[in-house]
Design an enzyme around this catalytic site. Sequence first.
Site, short mmCIF file in Angstrom:
data_model
loop_
_atom_site.label_atom_id
_atom_site.label_comp_id
_atom_site.label_asym_id
_atom_site.label_seq_id
_atom_site.Cartn_x
_atom_site.Cartn_y
_atom_site.Cartn_z
N TYR A 66 54.60 -13.38 -70.43
CA TYR A 66 53.86 -13.50 -69.18
C TYR A 66 54.55 -14.45 -68.20
CZ TYR A 66 49.90 -10.54 -70.19
OH TYR A 66 49.11 -9.44 -70.43
N ARG A 69 56.95 -12.41 -66.23
CA ARG A 69 56.24 -11.60 -65.22
C ARG A 69 55.77 -12.49 -64.06
NH1 ARG A 69 51.68 -7.99 -67.04
NH2 ARG A 69 52.41 -6.71 -65.33
N GLN A 101 43.91 -2.80 -59.21
CA GLN A 101 44.24 -2.95 -60.63
C GLN A 101 45.43 -3.87 -60.82
OE1 GLN A 101 44.37 1.53 -60.68
NE2 GLN A 101 43.63 1.23 -62.76
N ASN A 102 46.09 -4.26 -59.74
CA ASN A 102 47.29 -5.08 -59.83
C ASN A 102 46.93 -6.54 -60.06
OD1 ASN A 102 48.72 -2.74 -59.30
ND2 ASN A 102 48.82 -3.13 -57.10
N ASP A 104 49.23 -9.10 -59.40
CA ASP A 104 50.32 -9.86 -58.80
C ASP A 104 49.90 -10.72 -57.61
OD1 ASP A 104 50.13 -7.93 -56.65
OD2 ASP A 104 51.41 -6.60 -57.85
N HIS A 123 41.65 -6.48 -62.72
CA HIS A 123 42.35 -6.80 -63.97
C HIS A 123 42.85 -8.24 -64.02
CE1 HIS A 123 43.26 -2.25 -64.78
NE2 HIS A 123 41.97 -2.57 -64.86
N THR A 192 47.96 4.86 -57.91
CA THR A 192 47.45 4.69 -59.27
C THR A 192 47.48 6.03 -60.00
OG1 THR A 192 45.55 4.02 -60.63
CG2 THR A 192 45.06 4.95 -58.46
N SER A 193 47.78 5.97 -61.28
CA SER A 193 47.93 7.19 -62.08
C SER A 193 46.61 7.87 -62.36
CB SER A 193 48.61 6.85 -63.41
OG SER A 193 47.80 5.95 -64.16
N GLU A 219 53.31 11.57 -56.82
CA GLU A 219 53.16 12.54 -57.90
C GLU A 219 51.71 13.00 -58.01
OE1 GLU A 219 55.80 13.53 -59.46
OE2 GLU A 219 57.18 11.99 -58.71
#
Length: 244
Positions: A66, A69, A101-102, A104, A123, A192-193, A219
């Site tokens: 961590y 990161r 959801q990030n 950072d 998160h 986001t996926s 995508e």
Amino acid sequence: MDLPQARAALQRARRVAVLTGAGVSAESGIPTFRDPQSGHWARFRPEDLASPGAYARDPGFVWEWYAGRYRDVLRAEPNRGHHLLAELERRKGADFFLATQNVDGLHARAGSGTRGGTLVELHGNLITGRDEKTGEVFPLPEPDALTLPPLSPNGHRLRPNVVWFGEYLPEAALWAAQRAFEEAEVALIVGTSGVVYPAAGLALDARRSGAVVIEVNPEETELTPLLSFSVRDVASRGLAALLE
């Protein structure tokens, strides 16, 4: 629905809710969580490091990952996508809600949450640590001064202030996000996926309540067939197409 219609719907909407994922921060050079690890970490899966079990076995080892990161996040800068969402908040005011959801902190650094609307980090946040005994959250020291594992001002060990596999999202943040998406006239699902729940379920909450739900992603995702319209581009260009 086509792009001009999506743009018009967003412009008209008073209540706007946004969900962002790793694709927004990828343009700032932040690797997505599931990108291949490198160097010493190449033989580890992130899922094996981001868990209460891994931390209980070896907190120093987990903190080492961590800390890397954390350094990456501090070197990064908010990109055009972050700034466009902060500008959208300025336009919409108190009825704007951004759930990310990030972990950072780049949305906050771009000004989100300070221009009349609401920002929630579903998160957690990598630049803070949580006191293991009191639950208080504290900023981490600068990387050069960070000892592992770090201690809180109370003298207790800090754990990374992020949600791990097997843990629940913060109840208040999730409840606020669910309400905002259920009440939204337009919802944006950006970068986001759509596979990580319960966050991905926010898009479906909005759609069931009758909102126009617009996806921005280069995508196709699992959510795509269920939404009103998709802009097939990276976050910054897709948001610019909707907002400018």
